[in-house]
Motif scaffolding. Structure first.
Motif, mmCIF file in Angstrom:
data_model
loop_
_atom_site.group_PDB
_atom_site.id
_atom_site.type_symbol
_atom_site.label_atom_id
_atom_site.label_comp_id
_atom_site.label_asym_id
_atom_site.label_seq_id
_atom_site.Cartn_x
_atom_site.Cartn_y
_atom_site.Cartn_z
ATOM 1 N N UNK A 134 0.794 -1.168 -0.130
ATOM 2 C CA UNK A 134 -0.003 0.067 -0.093
ATOM 3 C C UNK A 134 0.939 1.407 -0.105
ATOM 4 N N UNK A 135 1.853 1.263 0.747
ATOM 5 C CA UNK A 135 2.858 2.507 0.778
ATOM 6 C C UNK A 135 3.580 2.775 -0.671
ATOM 7 N N UNK A 136 3.884 1.584 -1.260
ATOM 8 C CA UNK A 136 4.655 1.715 -2.565
ATOM 9 C C UNK A 136 3.821 2.265 -3.375
ATOM 10 N N UNK A 137 2.477 1.733 -3.513
ATOM 11 C CA UNK A 137 1.503 2.093 -4.306
ATOM 12 C C UNK A 137 1.348 3.722 -4.403
ATOM 13 N N UNK A 138 1.489 4.090 -3.162
ATOM 14 C CA UNK A 138 1.239 5.602 -3.149
ATOM 15 C C UNK A 138 2.489 6.412 -3.353
ATOM 16 N N UNK A 139 3.499 5.882 -3.549
ATOM 17 C CA UNK A 139 4.899 6.298 -3.950
ATOM 18 C C UNK A 139 5.307 6.043 -5.541
ATOM 19 N N UNK A 177 4.412 4.050 -9.383
ATOM 20 C CA UNK A 177 3.473 3.349 -10.053
ATOM 21 C C UNK A 177 3.540 1.952 -10.051
ATOM 22 N N UNK A 178 2.677 1.091 -10.547
ATOM 23 C CA UNK A 178 2.377 -0.350 -10.215
ATOM 24 C C UNK A 178 3.815 -0.961 -11.135
ATOM 25 N N UNK A 179 3.932 -0.502 -12.384
ATOM 26 C CA UNK A 179 5.066 -1.326 -13.205
ATOM 27 C C UNK A 179 6.463 -1.083 -12.454
ATOM 28 N N UNK A 180 6.370 -0.074 -11.704
ATOM 29 C CA UNK A 180 7.694 0.033 -10.803
ATOM 30 C C UNK A 180 7.858 -1.142 -9.655
ATOM 31 N N UNK A 181 6.617 -1.116 -9.116
ATOM 32 C CA UNK A 181 6.710 -2.112 -8.281
ATOM 33 C C UNK A 181 6.768 -3.450 -8.571
ATOM 34 N N UNK A 182 6.481 -3.922 -9.985
ATOM 35 C CA UNK A 182 6.627 -5.139 -10.596
ATOM 36 C C UNK A 182 8.073 -5.304 -10.920
ATOM 37 N N UNK A 183 8.872 -4.197 -11.109
ATOM 38 C CA UNK A 183 10.272 -4.238 -11.177
ATOM 39 C C UNK A 183 11.223 -4.541 -9.983
ATOM 40 N N UNK A 184 10.473 -4.195 -8.788
ATOM 41 C CA UNK A 184 11.147 -4.693 -7.434
ATOM 42 C C UNK A 184 11.017 -6.172 -7.639
ATOM 43 N N UNK A 185 10.062 -6.718 -7.960
ATOM 44 C CA UNK A 185 10.023 -8.394 -7.927
ATOM 45 C C UNK A 185 10.967 -9.111 -8.991
ATOM 46 N N UNK A 186 11.051 -8.290 -10.016
ATOM 47 C CA UNK A 186 12.060 -8.648 -11.171
ATOM 48 C C UNK A 186 13.530 -8.647 -10.349
ATOM 49 N N UNK A 187 13.796 -7.542 -9.679
ATOM 50 C CA UNK A 187 14.961 -7.455 -9.128
ATOM 51 C C UNK A 187 15.355 -8.624 -7.931
ATOM 52 N N UNK A 188 14.465 -8.771 -7.196
ATOM 53 C CA UNK A 188 14.528 -9.541 -6.026
ATOM 54 C C UNK A 188 14.603 -10.937 -6.517
ATOM 55 N N UNK A 189 14.123 -11.423 -7.546
ATOM 56 C CA UNK A 189 14.017 -12.857 -8.471
ATOM 57 C C UNK A 189 15.609 -13.113 -8.624
#
Length: 434
Positions: free
Chosen positions: A159-164, A166-178
């Motif tokens: 929820x915090x990240x969504x306020x800071x 875009x959703x595509x940037x959050x998805x890139x966090x998942x790519x990075x942690x993979x």
């Protein structure tokens, strides 16, 4: 203990990378569900997304387990992690272009779930070959703690990240942690189980034959078959209770989203605490007794939700906390038991058969639970689920096939060709599903 830790160091390096990847996946999962909610406002869309994420495990799981037992498990995990990351990357590119639609999300969830159907049994089947038998329950406790922590951390962080951003940037966090999950698998060897038999290439059974062999293996072992049936019954009666939690909050506690968040947090905190307790304690001498004790306690917590009077919100949180504490104490020992007692070259098939059979109960139970809750009130389903857990937990103490799972692991059947002896490649365990 220091020698054991040195032996387990490769496992914990892989486990740590997987934990970071799980955080990224949890953030994406929360963000996508919220995006579907905001963009469509449709319960049907959310239900469809849930079904898309469940179906691969139900229908592909047994086949995936047979393939995991054939393939190099290290590469199964590596490829599965990479496919999941690529699916998320593709969705992020679509979102960046402003073209993302619900069906894009469905496809991504399906691909990720399909990869997970291979990754999970490979990881679980590899654990028993990288962790000494006496520490399997503690590792299972750590796994339960990790998933409980994700239930607490991921929603507010998402929820915090969504306020800071875009959703595509959050998805890139998942790519990075993979990457943290993939890199250790590139450099650390994951042992393969010794084969109980090596057929000639011309006589090598097909994948479907391997699946049938897994079914015969479970069928010929009464104690393991009982565990599978119990897991199916628990998933049928308990899973709808958690799906119906928002209705319980509104109808019984006149609550808001904050009340729902408090209830979910209470359960998550309980899961973390229960996982830590199991990790430190290790359970009773017999793992199955630890699991049955946890099942009874979980039933008590769920039953409380079925009988509490309207407005008893704090007691409702306490009930979910109790259920959360007992959840890893129920699941963890069963997983460790199977890792210790099931023949290593059969574990992929056994894990996925158990998972598929359990998950298959979810769509069936949801179809039944909704009308019953509408007709008789949502608390009736909590009462049904809780009492079922208590009755099964108490009754199972008197079933010899369960009580001899660890003390007589070879006494499970007479079909020695399809059910190879267990306890031969690993020492008989002392102590540990979902």
């Amino acid at each position: 203990m220091s020698g054991d830790f040195k032996q387990m160091r490769p496992f914990f390096i892989i486990w740590g990378g997987q934990a970071l990847s799980l955080l990224g996946s949890s953030l994406v999962q929360f963000s996508l569900v919220w995006w579907l909610t905001e963009s469509t406002g449709s319960a049907t869309v959310l239900a469809t997304a849930t079904m898309v994420a469940i179906l691969p495990g139900i229908f592909i799981g047994p086949l995936a387990g047979a393939l995991v037992d054939r393939w190099k498990r290290r590469w199964v995990m590596l490829v599965a992690d990479a496919i999941g990351a690529l699916a998320t990357l593709g969705l992020a590119i679509v979102a960046w272009q402003g073209l993302m639609e619900p069906w894009h999300v469905y496809i991504t969830m399906f691909v990720r779930a399909l990869a997970g159907a291979f990754h999970w049994p490979a990881m679980q089947a590899s654990t028993s070959l990288m962790v000494p038998d006496k520490h399997l329950s503690r590792v299972a406790g750590l796994n339960q703690t990790l998933h409980g922590a994700m239930n607490i951390v991921a929603p507010p962080m998402g929820a915090l990240l969504l306020s800071l951003m875009s959703i595509e940037r959050i998805m890139m966090i998942d790519v990075a942690t993979a990457a943290f999950a993939i890199v250790p698998l590139l450099v650390i060897d994951v042992p393969q189980p010794p084969k109980t038999e090596e057929p000639l290439p011309a006589d090598k059974p097909s994948v479907l034959a391997d699946v049938k062999m897994g079914l015969r293996y479970v069928w010929s072992w009464p104690g393991l078959m009982i565990i599978m049936v119990m897991a199916m019954v628990i998933n049928f009666t308990v899973n709808p209770a958690f799906t119906l939690l928002p209705i319980l909050v509104v109808d019984n506690y006149d609550g808001t989203a904050w009340h729902l968040g408090g209830m979910e947090a209470a359960f998550g905190i309980g899961v973390v605490l229960g996982g830590l307790v199991l990790g430190a304690w290790g359970g009773f001498r017999k793992r199955v007794h630890t699991a049955l004790f946890g099942l009874i306690g979980m039933g008590v917590g769920i039953t409380m939700l079925g009988v509490l009077p309207a407005g008893a919100f704090i007691l409702g949180m306490l009930a979910l906390f109790i259920a959360g504490v007992m959840n890893p104490i129920t699941n963890g020992p069963i997983m460790a038991l199977m890792q210790a007692e099931v023949a290593p070259d059969m574990q992929g098939r056994v894990f996925t058969l158990l998972g598929s059979a359990s998950m298959a109960m979810t769509p069936l139970s949801l179809a039944v639970a909704g009308p019953i809750a509408d007709a008789f009130g949502v608390q009736l389903w909590y009462l049904l689920g809780g009492l079922t857990c208590i009755i099964m937990g108490v009754g199972a103490f008197f079933i010899p096939a369960l009580n001899t799972l660890e003390t007589n692991p070879n006494g499970k059947g007479t079909d020695q060709d399809t059910a190879p002896a267990v306890g031969t490649s690993l020492p008989v365990a002392e102590d540990q599903a979902s």
